[in-house]
Design a protein around this motif. Structure first.
Motif, PDB file in Angstrom:
ATOM      1  N   GLN A 163       0.842  -1.192   0.000  1.00 22.68           N
ATOM      2  CA  GLN A 163       0.000   0.000   0.000  1.00 22.68           C
ATOM      3  C   GLN A 163       0.879   1.243   0.000  1.00 22.68           C
ATOM      4  OE1 GLN A 163      -2.889   0.077   3.135  1.00 22.68           O
ATOM      5  NE2 GLN A 163      -3.668   2.095   2.611  1.00 22.68           N
ATOM      6  N   ALA A 164       0.512   2.214  -0.825  1.00 21.29           N
ATOM      7  CA  ALA A 164       1.238   3.474  -0.861  1.00 21.29           C
ATOM      8  C   ALA A 164       0.933   4.287   0.385  1.00 21.29           C
ATOM      9  CB  ALA A 164       0.851   4.266  -2.105  1.00 21.29           C
ATOM     10  N   LEU A 165       1.887   5.135   0.777  1.00 22.39           N
ATOM     11  CA  LEU A 165       1.628   6.068   1.862  1.00 22.39           C
ATOM     12  C   LEU A 165       0.639   7.128   1.387  1.00 22.39           C
ATOM     13  CD1 LEU A 165       5.193   6.735   3.327  1.00 22.39           C
ATOM     14  CD2 LEU A 165       3.449   5.165   4.196  1.00 22.39           C
ATOM     15  N   ALA A 166      -0.229   7.572   2.280  1.00 22.64           N
ATOM     16  CA  ALA A 166      -1.177   8.623   1.914  1.00 22.64           C
ATOM     17  C   ALA A 166      -0.449   9.904   1.540  1.00 22.64           C
ATOM     18  CB  ALA A 166      -2.134   8.877   3.080  1.00 22.64           C
ATOM     19  N   SER A 167       0.666  10.152   2.225  1.00 20.87           N
ATOM     20  CA  SER A 167       1.489  11.325   1.931  1.00 20.87           C
ATOM     21  C   SER A 167       2.943  10.970   2.193  1.00 20.87           C
ATOM     22  CB  SER A 167       1.061  12.505   2.807  1.00 20.87           C
ATOM     23  OG  SER A 167       1.886  13.623   2.585  1.00 20.87           O
ATOM     24  N   MET A 168       3.816  11.203   1.227  1.00 23.52           N
ATOM     25  CA  MET A 168       5.219  10.865   1.382  1.00 23.52           C
ATOM     26  C   MET A 168       5.945  11.996   2.118  1.00 23.52           C
ATOM     27  SD  MET A 168       7.524   8.526   0.731  1.00 23.52           S
ATOM     28  CE  MET A 168       6.837   7.557  -0.634  1.00 23.52           C
ATOM     29  N   PRO A 169       6.500  11.717   3.291  1.00 23.43           N
ATOM     30  CA  PRO A 169       7.231  12.758   4.029  1.00 23.43           C
ATOM     31  C   PRO A 169       8.419  13.289   3.222  1.00 23.43           C
ATOM     32  CG  PRO A 169       6.736  10.887   5.439  1.00 23.43           C
ATOM     33  CD  PRO A 169       6.412  10.459   4.044  1.00 23.43           C
ATOM     34  N   ALA A 170       8.744  14.539   3.445  1.00 19.98           N
ATOM     35  CA  ALA A 170       9.798  15.185   2.667  1.00 19.98           C
ATOM     36  C   ALA A 170      11.135  14.465   2.804  1.00 19.98           C
ATOM     37  CB  ALA A 170       9.930  16.641   3.104  1.00 19.98           C
ATOM     38  N   GLU A 171      11.461  14.012   4.014  1.00 12.94           N
ATOM     39  CA  GLU A 171      12.757  13.358   4.210  1.00 12.94           C
ATOM     40  C   GLU A 171      12.830  12.024   3.474  1.00 12.94           C
ATOM     41  OE1 GLU A 171      10.388  12.469   8.084  1.00 12.94           O
ATOM     42  OE2 GLU A 171      10.561  14.067   6.584  1.00 12.94           O
TER      43      GLU A 171
ATOM     44  N   ALA B 213      13.231  12.873  -0.282  1.00 10.39           N
ATOM     45  CA  ALA B 213      14.613  13.270  -0.567  1.00 10.39           C
ATOM     46  C   ALA B 213      15.520  12.038  -0.678  1.00 10.39           C
ATOM     47  CB  ALA B 213      15.124  14.218   0.509  1.00 10.39           C
ATOM     48  N   ASP B 214      15.318  11.062   0.211  1.00 13.41           N
ATOM     49  CA  ASP B 214      16.113   9.831   0.154  1.00 13.41           C
ATOM     50  C   ASP B 214      15.840   9.066  -1.134  1.00 13.41           C
ATOM     51  OD1 ASP B 214      17.399  10.258   2.521  1.00 13.41           O
ATOM     52  OD2 ASP B 214      16.274   8.770   3.682  1.00 13.41           O
ATOM     53  N   ILE B 215      14.585   8.993  -1.523  1.00 13.45           N
ATOM     54  CA  ILE B 215      14.228   8.266  -2.749  1.00 13.45           C
ATOM     55  C   ILE B 215      14.866   8.927  -3.963  1.00 13.45           C
ATOM     56  CG2 ILE B 215      12.298   7.681  -4.284  1.00 13.45           C
ATOM     57  CD1 ILE B 215      10.619   7.347  -1.657  1.00 13.45           C
ATOM     58  N   GLU B 216      14.871  10.231  -3.995  1.00 15.62           N
ATOM     59  CA  GLU B 216      15.507  10.942  -5.106  1.00 15.62           C
ATOM     60  C   GLU B 216      17.010  10.697  -5.119  1.00 15.62           C
ATOM     61  OE1 GLU B 216      14.325  14.974  -4.650  1.00 15.62           O
ATOM     62  OE2 GLU B 216      12.245  14.613  -5.321  1.00 15.62           O
ATOM     63  N   ARG B 217      17.616  10.695  -3.937  1.00 16.47           N
ATOM     64  CA  ARG B 217      19.063  10.429  -3.864  1.00 16.47           C
ATOM     65  C   ARG B 217      19.369   9.002  -4.289  1.00 16.47           C
ATOM     66  NH1 ARG B 217      23.694  10.694  -5.405  1.00 16.47           N
ATOM     67  NH2 ARG B 217      25.276   9.721  -4.096  1.00 16.47           N
TER      68      ARG B 217
ATOM     69  N   PRO C 130      16.801  -4.634  -0.137  1.00 16.91           N
ATOM     70  CA  PRO C 130      15.755  -4.150   0.771  1.00 16.91           C
ATOM     71  C   PRO C 130      15.185  -2.797   0.369  1.00 16.91           C
ATOM     72  CG  PRO C 130      17.593  -5.061   2.010  1.00 16.91           C
ATOM     73  CD  PRO C 130      18.057  -4.932   0.588  1.00 16.91           C
ATOM     74  N   VAL C 131      15.980  -1.966  -0.297  1.00 20.09           N
ATOM     75  CA  VAL C 131      15.471  -0.693  -0.806  1.00 20.09           C
ATOM     76  C   VAL C 131      14.452  -0.961  -1.910  1.00 20.09           C
ATOM     77  CG1 VAL C 131      16.066   1.447  -1.988  1.00 20.09           C
ATOM     78  CG2 VAL C 131      17.549   0.559  -0.193  1.00 20.09           C
ATOM     79  N   ALA C 132      14.794  -1.911  -2.783  1.00 26.97           N
ATOM     80  CA  ALA C 132      13.856  -2.289  -3.840  1.00 26.97           C
ATOM     81  C   ALA C 132      12.542  -2.766  -3.237  1.00 26.97           C
ATOM     82  CB  ALA C 132      14.469  -3.377  -4.719  1.00 26.97           C
ATOM     83  N   VAL C 133      12.619  -3.512  -2.144  1.00 30.51           N
ATOM     84  CA  VAL C 133      11.399  -3.981  -1.467  1.00 30.51           C
ATOM     85  C   VAL C 133      10.576  -2.796  -0.975  1.00 30.51           C
ATOM     86  CG1 VAL C 133      10.521  -5.198   0.568  1.00 30.51           C
ATOM     87  CG2 VAL C 133      12.346  -6.213  -0.812  1.00 30.51           C
ATOM     88  N   ARG C 134      11.223  -1.844  -0.343  1.00 28.18           N
ATOM     89  CA  ARG C 134      10.496  -0.682   0.163  1.00 28.18           C
ATOM     90  C   ARG C 134       9.805   0.076  -0.983  1.00 28.18           C
ATOM     91  NH1 ARG C 134      14.848  -0.870   4.156  1.00 28.18           N
ATOM     92  NH2 ARG C 134      13.970  -0.435   6.235  1.00 28.18           N
ATOM     93  N   LEU C 135      10.522   0.280  -2.069  1.00 25.06           N
ATOM     94  CA  LEU C 135       9.956   1.016  -3.196  1.00 25.06           C
ATOM     95  C   LEU C 135       8.777   0.258  -3.812  1.00 25.06           C
ATOM     96  CD1 LEU C 135      13.251   2.260  -4.886  1.00 25.06           C
ATOM     97  CD2 LEU C 135      11.746   3.534  -3.341  1.00 25.06           C
ATOM     98  N   HIS C 136       8.899  -1.063  -3.845  1.00 19.38           N
ATOM     99  CA  HIS C 136       7.842  -1.888  -4.432  1.00 19.38           C
ATOM    100  C   HIS C 136       6.624  -1.988  -3.518  1.00 19.38           C
ATOM    101  CE1 HIS C 136       6.080  -5.197  -6.779  1.00 19.38           C
ATOM    102  NE2 HIS C 136       5.833  -5.779  -5.619  1.00 19.38           N
ATOM    103  N   THR C 137       6.847  -2.272  -2.247  1.00 20.44           N
ATOM    104  CA  THR C 137       5.727  -2.539  -1.349  1.00 20.44           C
ATOM    105  C   THR C 137       4.973  -1.262  -0.970  1.00 20.44           C
ATOM    106  OG1 THR C 137       7.195  -2.482   0.581  1.00 20.44           O
ATOM    107  CG2 THR C 137       6.753  -4.641  -0.407  1.00 20.44           C
TER     108      THR C 137
ATOM    109  N   ARG D 165       4.635   1.112  -3.261  1.00 22.72           N
ATOM    110  CA  ARG D 165       4.160   1.542  -4.578  1.00 22.72           C
ATOM    111  C   ARG D 165       4.694   2.918  -4.977  1.00 22.72           C
ATOM    112  NH1 ARG D 165      -2.276  -0.176  -4.457  1.00 22.72           N
ATOM    113  NH2 ARG D 165      -1.995  -2.281  -3.578  1.00 22.72           N
ATOM    114  N   VAL D 166       5.973   3.113  -4.794  1.00 24.14           N
ATOM    115  CA  VAL D 166       6.606   4.389  -5.135  1.00 24.14           C
ATOM    116  C   VAL D 166       6.745   4.496  -6.651  1.00 24.14           C
ATOM    117  CG1 VAL D 166       8.686   5.799  -4.892  1.00 24.14           C
ATOM    118  CG2 VAL D 166       7.833   4.451  -2.932  1.00 24.14           C
ATOM    119  N   ALA D 167       6.347   5.623  -7.204  1.00 23.10           N
ATOM    120  CA  ALA D 167       6.499   5.850  -8.643  1.00 23.10           C
ATOM    121  C   ALA D 167       7.975   6.005  -8.981  1.00 23.10           C
ATOM    122  CB  ALA D 167       5.733   7.102  -9.056  1.00 23.10           C
ATOM    123  N   LEU D 168       8.431   5.259  -9.995  1.00 15.65           N
ATOM    124  CA  LEU D 168       9.847   5.228 -10.348  1.00 15.65           C
ATOM    125  C   LEU D 168      10.036   5.487 -11.837  1.00 15.65           C
ATOM    126  CD1 LEU D 168      10.826   1.960  -8.431  1.00 15.65           C
ATOM    127  CD2 LEU D 168      11.254   4.304  -7.653  1.00 15.65           C
ATOM    128  N   SER D 169      11.254   5.863 -12.196  1.00 15.22           N
ATOM    129  CA  SER D 169      11.606   5.946 -13.611  1.00 15.22           C
ATOM    130  C   SER D 169      11.586   4.541 -14.202  1.00 15.22           C
ATOM    131  CB  SER D 169      13.000   6.539 -13.771  1.00 15.22           C
ATOM    132  OG  SER D 169      13.979   5.638 -13.280  1.00 15.22           O
TER     133      SER D 169
END
Length: 210
Positions: A121-129, A132-136, A168-175, A177-181
């Protein structure tokens, strides 16, 4: 060589996953022992094996090795034929740098997107911190790909330790549902198709059923 890996729950222990994937990359046989996390006796049980009070731990003929990064470097030294790091000097340096950055940072991601293989499940709102980590992370993955001299779906082409550390980062992004390139989504999918990861994932999900 006798190797015994002490881990936490496969469902929740991202650091244990890293160590297990490193062992699978090395292609060596090992035994495994799980200590359930978050229990009243968890710390006492782990302290029987290491003063760190943390998992993973790798028992070897040279002593008990604590910490996933130390375990990875031990395996690299003991099993050079497995070529756990990229062969190219620049790529290898970047791979180690990426692992070290993962190992010591990205606290916004860890805190807001906790590792849980069963989450979906996606977060209702992605915290700024966390954002920023996901972008990095996306930029870091691009830096790795730019130095790859071999072809393949992983960060440096073929599988290497850096992929064990970012699984484990891939798991977090997948589980979550983070939008990715397209490139990053393909990499996450490659991790999910890695047989060693799939085996761990299945075992983790079976813990839920148990």
């Amino acid at each position: 060589m006798s190797l015994h890996l002490i881990i936490g729950d496969k469902l929740y222990s991202s650091w244990s996953l890293r160590a297990a994937l490193a062992l699978e990359l090395a292609g060596v046989s090992y035994s495994e022992q799980m200590i359930k996390l978050g229990q009243p006796d968890t710390r006492a049980l782990i302290l029987q094996y290491s003063a760190t009070g943390k998992v993973p731990l790798l028992q070897t003929e040279h002593g008990t090795i604590a910490d996933s990064l130390a375990i990875a470097e031990y395996l690299n030294e003991q099993f050079p034929a497995a070529q756990l790091w990229p062969a190219d000097i620049a790529a290898r340096a970047q791979a180690r740098s990426a692992c070290a950055q993962m190992h010591s940072g990205f606290f916004g991601l860890r805190a807001n997107l906790p590792f849980d293989l069963s989450h979906d499940q996606a977060l209702a709102s992605m915290p700024a911190e966390a954002r920023a980590d996901i972008e990095r992370i996306g930029a870091l993955w691009a830096e790795c790909r730019a130095l790859a001299i071999e072809s393949g779906p992983y960060l440096f082409g073929p599988l290497s330790l850096v992929d064990a550390f970012f699984a484990p980062v891939a798991v977090r992004l997948h589980t979550y549902r983070v939008a990715l390139s397209a490139e990053d989504a393909a990499y996450v999918e490659a991790i999910y198709q890695w047989p060693a990861f799939k085996a761990w994932q299945q075992a983790g999900l079976e813990e839920v059923q148990g």
